[in-house]
Design a protein around this motif. Sequence first.
Motif, short mmCIF file in Angstrom:
data_model
loop_
_atom_site.label_atom_id
_atom_site.label_comp_id
_atom_site.label_asym_id
_atom_site.label_seq_id
_atom_site.Cartn_x
_atom_site.Cartn_y
_atom_site.Cartn_z
N THR A 60 42.85 53.84 23.77
CA THR A 60 41.10 53.47 24.81
C THR A 60 41.18 52.80 25.74
N CYS A 61 42.34 51.70 26.32
CA CYS A 61 41.85 51.47 26.89
C CYS A 61 42.96 51.24 28.64
N GLU A 69 46.78 50.97 19.41
CA GLU A 69 45.11 50.10 20.09
C GLU A 69 45.82 49.04 20.58
N CYS A 73 41.26 45.91 21.87
CA CYS A 73 40.14 47.20 21.32
C CYS A 73 40.01 47.29 20.32
N ARG A 78 35.65 40.92 20.54
CA ARG A 78 35.07 41.26 21.23
C ARG A 78 33.58 42.34 20.83
N ASP A 79 32.73 42.18 22.50
CA ASP A 79 31.85 42.85 23.40
C ASP A 79 32.22 44.61 23.00
N HIS A 80 31.54 45.54 22.84
CA HIS A 80 32.76 46.26 22.59
C HIS A 80 31.61 47.84 23.48
N GLN A 81 30.78 46.99 23.86
CA GLN A 81 29.57 47.84 25.36
C GLN A 81 29.83 47.41 26.74
N ILE A 83 32.75 47.25 28.98
CA ILE A 83 34.16 47.88 29.74
C ILE A 83 34.05 46.63 30.90
N GLY A 103 34.27 40.98 26.40
CA GLY A 103 33.86 42.62 26.04
C GLY A 103 35.33 43.24 26.07
N VAL A 104 35.17 44.23 26.30
CA VAL A 104 36.86 44.69 26.51
C VAL A 104 37.40 45.49 27.14
N ARG A 131 35.04 57.61 27.36
CA ARG A 131 34.70 56.66 26.84
C ARG A 131 33.36 55.94 27.15
#
Lengths: 204, 204
Positions: A60-61, A69, A73, A78-81, A83, A103-104, A131
């Motif tokens: 993902t990142c 992963e 992630c 974590r706040d996945h909204q 980045i 966040g991520v 993403r």
Amino acid sequence: MNFSSRLLEQAVDEFGRLPGVGKKTALRLVLHLLKQSDGEVARFTGAINQLKEQIKYCKTCFNISDNQECEICASLKRDHQTICVVEDTRDVMAIENTNQYQGVYHVLGGLISPMDGVGPSDLKIEPLIERIKQFEVKEVILALSATMEGDTTIFYLYRKLKDFNIQISTIARGIAFGGELEYVDEITLGRSIATRVPYERNVG
Amino acid sequence: MNFSSRLLEQAVDEFGRLPGVGKKTALRLVLHLLKQSDGEVARFTGAINQLKEQIKYCKTCFNISDNQECEICASLKRDHQTICVVEDTRDVMAIENTNQYQGVYHVLGGLISPMDGVGPSDLKIEPLIERIKQFEVKEVILALSATMEGDTTIFYLYRKLKDFNIQISTIARGIAFGGELEYVDEITLGRSIATRVPYERNVG
């Protein structure tokens, strides 16, 4: 240098290829390793070989990870909204150390640098856009170095991302906390004055 | 540091054990290696492993060598009646680079240092005495560092060697060529004045 041994010269040459390691330092490091036990040297070279062979990057990142992963992630805390876009894994570590970010991340793997032959296609920019298209993202923070390459990459990313319905921000620039004014370089000081903020915001 | 990967952490730990390499530098070096091709990394670790496995020490002078006898000891052009005693192979390289010395060497492999648990028996002192007994030696030059450990080792060697019919000398100490007087430390400057030499000798 007059090496008494070809094997020694080879090992020093290899160490000397590392960034910031000159011939004299390389020789010192090699002679240090020579003084260690066989087991210790095997552990040193083994750790490097194992890392190179088995290293994975989070799907993902793109941060370095032991699994498909990464832990960040995979975390539900974590706040996945949000980045945070960074250059490499060192920046992830630096930001994680602050304990200020929930966040991520998205690791680009470099910065756009025409001088070094690094273009946008060499970086993980397309996967970032994918993403944003696929998942619900509210904010993208461009946490890149305040250098020419960093600014070029920020500008490129901004143009790519500005049509999405997301907040795009960059990290604050100015004089460092604890920094004395007289030692700050002119550009930073000038820009700090030009982009001054109301007192209430700075203490908040 | 918050590592995202155990493999990365291991490799950084191993690099961080090298003298003068901190955690941040270790991380930078490991990430550099990670960016290199598989072949380049294999060549790096291979050179170290090969050196460790195949390294030999000259049977006469104990310098690092690819053969049983090093090139200097095997050379007929060198003066085998003059032995320069040094701490390690770096000193041999430094003296060879000056092109001022035509004799042979004897590498002690360290200096006497009770603080670090290094005694005379840990060094190649007995083989030096054997060498002086067996071969016709005219002069032994003690070219050791001007430190406490160097001075201790010089004193020990002097006592061991003084009954042989050989000239024992140490390398000259004083202010460096090109060195400005005001920047020389007090001890060196004081000793330089105390051990002053006639002008004719200094220019010769």
